[in-house]
Design an enzyme around this catalytic site. Structure first.
Site, PDB file in Angstrom:
ATOM      1  N   HIS A 341     -13.734  -0.793-121.944  1.00 42.80           N
ATOM      2  CA  HIS A 341     -13.249  -2.171-121.993  1.00 42.80           C
ATOM      3  C   HIS A 341     -11.756  -2.217-122.326  1.00 42.80           C
ATOM      4  O   HIS A 341     -11.039  -3.119-121.895  1.00 42.80           O
ATOM      5  CB  HIS A 341     -14.041  -2.985-123.031  1.00 42.80           C
ATOM      6  CG  HIS A 341     -15.396  -3.411-122.541  1.00 42.80           C
ATOM      7  ND1 HIS A 341     -16.543  -2.743-122.882  1.00 42.80           N
ATOM      8  CD2 HIS A 341     -15.771  -4.437-121.735  1.00 42.80           C
ATOM      9  CE1 HIS A 341     -17.583  -3.351-122.306  1.00 42.80           C
ATOM     10  NE2 HIS A 341     -17.142  -4.366-121.607  1.00 42.80           N
ATOM     11  N   GLY A 342     -11.291  -1.268-123.110  1.00 42.15           N
ATOM     12  CA  GLY A 342      -9.882  -1.212-123.494  1.00 42.15           C
ATOM     13  C   GLY A 342      -9.735  -0.338-124.720  1.00 42.15           C
ATOM     14  O   GLY A 342     -10.689  -0.136-125.480  1.00 42.15           O
TER      15      GLY A 342
END
Length: 404
Positions: A341-342
């Protein structure tokens, strides 16, 4: 043009798909026109009047990035398909997997606020100007899954043009659902008769209507009358508590609505893309939730990360206890999911939070086998759903980055 982002997109898509629909009702299919309509939609999706080459809107940086990336992935996949027949060494497999995910890793690092690069987010007109494009994660997931299935020997034939069709299928290009190559090719090779296509088309229209309800009515109302007002004065535990509920519901209705659109347009092409959501907030426990929420992604991580990590540890006998190895595999699975996701801290914490929930629930299941419940009825079921719902929504609060 953002996929399913406005009514212009739907109008153009339906206009292009009229021949596909007519042929479908006649029990026919034109693969040439399907490819042509997909190419036109991809050009529209990746067109930009802000990030273009030589002043041409339709020659955008994103489109060039996408085309180069497709070439990159197809070359890797076809090379491994032919190389595996001669030499199935693990070093070759690791090399092609690394090369396949390398562009995604670079994009994720450049997206990070730690790196200070331009952000790339779904439904926003922002672009990673280096090698990124909208949907790079989902193209990568398809490619990696295909490479793994080639190594396993579960795929008996890989066709150059089918690979291109599979990884560039426009209805699911930007955010899934993540299909499987064998299932996709099976649908693509099968020409439905008029009655079967009529049934599939009716389901597509139903999904589109439901998608409009979810995304453009319910999600819009939640954002307008709940999330936006709370953001004006985001202080105090009560506000964060209410935001936790609102944000979780918004995530579901917005993303589920998008997924319904993607599935519907897949159905119009005669491709029965698998569902992404199955009433996730009715889950009775954390494992049940991940069998209902973003299912195509959840199953991808289960098959590609969890199962393979567990198999590797079992084969190498890294731990004597199978339960302990399973917990380590769960930890790796959700840590990688969070990082995907990051690389911001709240995404990593989100992954670790769900790893802790999974591992904790595993211990609870072991305990419950020795101490069976004295009663089991609709009230205890309702209680388990409520408890699970609050664990899940707290996780989304972490995911939002608004907890701290």
């Amino acid at each position: 043009m953002i996929p399913y982002g406005d009514f212009t997109f739907f109008f153009i898509a339906f206009l292009l798909l009229i021949p596909v629909i007519i042929l479908g009702f006649l029990g026919k299919r034109s693969r040439i026109y399907n490819g042509l309509s997909t190419a036109i939609m991809i050009m529209l999706i990746f067109s930009s009047d802000k990030h273009n080459l030589f002043g041409q809107t339709y020659l955008s940086v994103q489109l060039i990035n996408f085309l180069l990336y497709i070439i990159w992935q197809v070359v890797i996949i076809m090379y491994y398909w032919y190389a595996r027949a001669k030499n199935n060494k693990i070093t070759i497999f690791i090399t092609v997997i690394t090369l396949s995910i390398l562009p995604l890793v670079i994009v994720k690092v450049m997206q990070s606020s730690w790196f200070g690069a331009v952000q790339l987010k779904l439904h926003e007109n922002k672009v990673v100007e280096f090698i990124g494009f909208l949907g790079i994660s989902y193209v990568t997931f398809k490619s990696v899954q295909l490479l793994m299935e080639i190594r396993d020997g579960s795929i008996k034939e890989v066709c150059f043009w089918k690979v291109i069709q599979f990884i560039s299928f426009f209805p699911t290009i930007s955010s899934g659902p993540i299909d499987r190559y064998k299932r996709f090719v099976k649908d693509e090779n099968k020409v439905l008769n008029g009655n079967d296509y009529s049934s599939l088309f009716a389901k597509a229209i139903h999904f589109i209507m439901l998608g409009f309800l979810y995304k453009y009515i319910i999600a819009y109302l939640i954002q307008t009358f709940a999330i936006n007002p709370m953001m004006l004065d985001f202080t105090g535990m009560i506000t964060k508590w209410l935001y936790m509920y609102a944000y979780s519901l918004y995530l579901f209705f917005d993303f589920a609505g998008y997924s319904l659109f993607a599935i519907a347009f897949s159905y119009i092409y005669g491709i029965q893309t698998p569902p992404n959501f199955k009433q996730p907030f009715k889950a009775k426990n954390i494992k049940d939730f991940w069998n209902r929420w973003h299912m195509s992604l959840s199953f991808w991580f289960r098959d590609c990360i969890y199962m393979r990590s567990l198999f590797f540890m079992s084969k190498k006998k890294l731990l004597k206890n199978q339960f302990a190895m399973s917990n380590v595999a769960f930890f790796l699975n959700f840590l990688i999911m969070g990082i995907w996701h990051g690389i911001e801290i709240y995404y990593i914490l989100y992954g670790l939070y769900h790893a802790a929930l999974f591992i904790g629930y595993g211990y609870y299941e072991k305990w419950r086998k020795k101490h069976p419940p004295r009663w089991q009825n609709k009230y205890t079921t309702a209680l388990s759903i409520i408890v699970t719902f609050h664990f899940i929504t707290f996780g989304f609060l972490i995911f939002s980055g608004k907890l701290f």
